[in-house]
Design a protein around this motif. Structure first.
Motif, PDB file in Angstrom:
ATOM      1  N   ARG A   1       0.833  -1.199   0.000  1.00  0.00           N
ATOM      2  CA  ARG A   1       0.000   0.000   0.000  1.00  0.00           C
ATOM      3  C   ARG A   1       0.869   1.251   0.000  1.00  0.00           C
ATOM      4  N   ARG A   2       0.517   2.176  -0.859  1.00  0.00           N
ATOM      5  CA  ARG A   2       1.147   3.493  -0.901  1.00  0.00           C
ATOM      6  C   ARG A   2       0.029   4.522  -0.975  1.00  0.00           C
ATOM      7  N   LYS A   3       0.321   5.772  -0.602  1.00  0.00           N
ATOM      8  CA  LYS A   3      -0.721   6.795  -0.648  1.00  0.00           C
ATOM      9  C   LYS A   3      -0.137   8.152  -0.984  1.00  0.00           C
ATOM     10  N   THR A   4      -1.031   9.032  -1.433  1.00  0.00           N
ATOM     11  CA  THR A   4      -0.688  10.425  -1.677  1.00  0.00           C
ATOM     12  C   THR A   4      -1.955  11.254  -1.516  1.00  0.00           C
ATOM     13  N   ARG A   5      -1.781  12.568  -1.406  1.00  0.00           N
ATOM     14  CA  ARG A   5      -2.907  13.494  -1.314  1.00  0.00           C
ATOM     15  C   ARG A   5      -2.820  14.492  -2.455  1.00  0.00           C
ATOM     16  N   LEU A   6      -3.993  14.795  -3.026  1.00  0.00           N
ATOM     17  CA  LEU A   6      -4.066  15.716  -4.153  1.00  0.00           C
ATOM     18  C   LEU A   6      -4.887  16.940  -3.800  1.00  0.00           C
ATOM     19  N   ASN A   7      -4.522  18.063  -4.358  1.00  0.00           N
ATOM     20  CA  ASN A   7      -5.258  19.307  -4.180  1.00  0.00           C
ATOM     21  C   ASN A   7      -6.357  19.386  -5.238  1.00  0.00           C
ATOM     22  N   THR A   8      -7.337  18.501  -5.110  1.00  0.00           N
ATOM     23  CA  THR A   8      -8.499  18.462  -6.007  1.00  0.00           C
ATOM     24  C   THR A   8      -9.612  17.694  -5.322  1.00  0.00           C
ATOM     25  N   ASP A   9     -10.801  17.721  -5.909  1.00  0.00           N
ATOM     26  CA  ASP A   9     -11.906  16.959  -5.334  1.00  0.00           C
ATOM     27  C   ASP A   9     -11.861  15.508  -5.832  1.00  0.00           C
ATOM     28  N   VAL A  10     -12.628  14.659  -5.193  1.00  0.00           N
ATOM     29  CA  VAL A  10     -12.621  13.225  -5.502  1.00  0.00           C
ATOM     30  C   VAL A  10     -13.075  12.961  -6.933  1.00  0.00           C
ATOM     31  N   ILE A  11     -14.074  13.691  -7.393  1.00  0.00           N
ATOM     32  CA  ILE A  11     -14.610  13.462  -8.741  1.00  0.00           C
ATOM     33  C   ILE A  11     -13.549  13.741  -9.801  1.00  0.00           C
ATOM     34  N   ASN A  12     -12.832  14.837  -9.661  1.00  0.00           N
ATOM     35  CA  ASN A  12     -11.780  15.166 -10.624  1.00  0.00           C
ATOM     36  C   ASN A  12     -10.646  14.143 -10.575  1.00  0.00           C
TER      37      ASN A  12
ATOM     38  N   ASN B   1      -0.443  19.196  -7.489  1.00  0.00           N
ATOM     39  CA  ASN B   1       0.150  19.945  -6.381  1.00  0.00           C
ATOM     40  C   ASN B   1       1.476  20.614  -6.716  1.00  0.00           C
ATOM     41  N   GLN B   2       2.057  20.301  -7.842  1.00  0.00           N
ATOM     42  CA  GLN B   2       3.436  20.703  -8.140  1.00  0.00           C
ATOM     43  C   GLN B   2       4.349  20.116  -7.063  1.00  0.00           C
ATOM     44  N   SER B   3       5.103  20.921  -6.370  1.00  0.00           N
ATOM     45  CA  SER B   3       6.043  20.370  -5.376  1.00  0.00           C
ATOM     46  C   SER B   3       5.420  20.196  -3.984  1.00  0.00           C
ATOM     47  N   TRP B   4       4.191  20.651  -3.801  1.00  0.00           N
ATOM     48  CA  TRP B   4       3.531  20.592  -2.488  1.00  0.00           C
ATOM     49  C   TRP B   4       3.144  19.158  -2.134  1.00  0.00           C
ATOM     50  N   ILE B   5       3.609  18.688  -1.004  1.00  0.00           N
ATOM     51  CA  ILE B   5       3.197  17.401  -0.453  1.00  0.00           C
ATOM     52  C   ILE B   5       2.267  17.730   0.717  1.00  0.00           C
ATOM     53  N   ILE B   6       0.992  17.394   0.574  1.00  0.00           N
ATOM     54  CA  ILE B   6       0.003  17.748   1.592  1.00  0.00           C
ATOM     55  C   ILE B   6       0.194  16.847   2.809  1.00  0.00           C
ATOM     56  N   GLU B   7       0.516  17.472   3.920  1.00  0.00           N
ATOM     57  CA  GLU B   7       0.727  16.750   5.176  1.00  0.00           C
ATOM     58  C   GLU B   7      -0.489  16.939   6.079  1.00  0.00           C
ATOM     59  N   ASP B   8      -0.523  16.209   7.188  1.00  0.00           N
ATOM     60  CA  ASP B   8      -1.638  16.307   8.129  1.00  0.00           C
ATOM     61  C   ASP B   8      -1.843  17.746   8.606  1.00  0.00           C
ATOM     62  N   LYS B   9      -0.757  18.456   8.867  1.00  0.00           N
ATOM     63  CA  LYS B   9      -0.864  19.830   9.374  1.00  0.00           C
ATOM     64  C   LYS B   9      -1.494  20.778   8.341  1.00  0.00           C
ATOM     65  N   ASP B  10      -1.459  20.397   7.049  1.00  0.00           N
ATOM     66  CA  ASP B  10      -2.021  21.229   5.990  1.00  0.00           C
ATOM     67  C   ASP B  10      -3.529  21.060   5.828  1.00  0.00           C
ATOM     68  N   LEU B  11      -4.105  20.073   6.492  1.00  0.00           N
ATOM     69  CA  LEU B  11      -5.525  19.781   6.301  1.00  0.00           C
ATOM     70  C   LEU B  11      -6.439  20.880   6.825  1.00  0.00           C
ATOM     71  N   ASN B  12      -5.904  21.818   7.590  1.00  0.00           N
ATOM     72  CA  ASN B  12      -6.685  22.975   8.061  1.00  0.00           C
ATOM     73  C   ASN B  12      -6.562  24.166   7.116  1.00  0.00           C
ATOM     74  N   SER B  13      -5.784  24.036   6.060  1.00  0.00           N
ATOM     75  CA  SER B  13      -5.541  25.126   5.135  1.00  0.00           C
ATOM     76  C   SER B  13      -6.814  25.552   4.425  1.00  0.00           C
TER      77      SER B  13
ATOM     78  N   ILE C   1       0.871  11.909 -10.545  1.00  0.00           N
ATOM     79  CA  ILE C   1      -0.437  12.548 -10.373  1.00  0.00           C
ATOM     80  C   ILE C   1      -0.376  13.611  -9.272  1.00  0.00           C
ATOM     81  N   ARG C   2       0.411  13.372  -8.243  1.00  0.00           N
ATOM     82  CA  ARG C   2       0.560  14.393  -7.206  1.00  0.00           C
ATOM     83  C   ARG C   2       1.172  15.657  -7.801  1.00  0.00           C
ATOM     84  N   PHE C   3       2.196  15.509  -8.621  1.00  0.00           N
ATOM     85  CA  PHE C   3       2.849  16.666  -9.228  1.00  0.00           C
ATOM     86  C   PHE C   3       1.903  17.386 -10.191  1.00  0.00           C
ATOM     87  N   LYS C   4       1.055  16.642 -10.893  1.00  0.00           N
ATOM     88  CA  LYS C   4       0.075  17.246 -11.811  1.00  0.00           C
ATOM     89  C   LYS C   4      -0.831  18.223 -11.062  1.00  0.00           C
TER      90      LYS C   4
END
Length: 127
Positions: free
Chosen positions: A4-15, A109-121, A104-107
């Protein structure tokens, strides 16, 4: 067995789902094109590969909203498997999965890696 691997994207689930389930869109962000794509439901996509190095390889993408308050944050959980589900995926298959998640993360977020602390952004909430 699976890895299992994971990443977070700055987009909605549908996109994010569209980007993983359309071959034309996949070609826009990665060179790893699956031979077979199956959208199982609104939050799961399966990729299969038929090339000689990865002919038993299955990628199972599970998508979910990061938190209830972050509309524009999608977490992708990738399960790297083999077709028979008995053998563990080889290292090159795991690297291929990690590369796809990075692409897909780079597509989005560019260089941004969304961390737990960013979830309040406020960037991840309603636009």
């Amino acid at each position: 067995m699976f890895i299992r691997r994971k990443t977070r994207l700055n987009t909605d689930v549908i996109n994010a789902l569209r980007m993983l389930s359309s071959e034309q869109r996949i070609q826009n962000w990665t060179g790893n094109i699956p031979a077979y794509i199956d959208q199982v439901n609104d939050n799961q996509v399966i990729w299969r590969f038929d090339d000689s190095d990865h002919q038993n390889l299955v990628f199972e993408f599970h998508l979910m909203q990061c938190t209830q308050k972050t509309e524009y944050c999608t977490e992708i959980q990738l399960l790297v498997k083999t077709k028979d589900s008995i053998d563990s995926p080889v290292e090159s298959s795991i690297e291929k999965g990690e590369k796809i998640l990075e692409d897909i993360r780079f597509k989005f977020n560019q260089s941004w890696i969304i961390e737990d602390k960013d979830l309040n952004s406020s960037l991840l909430k309603t636009r």
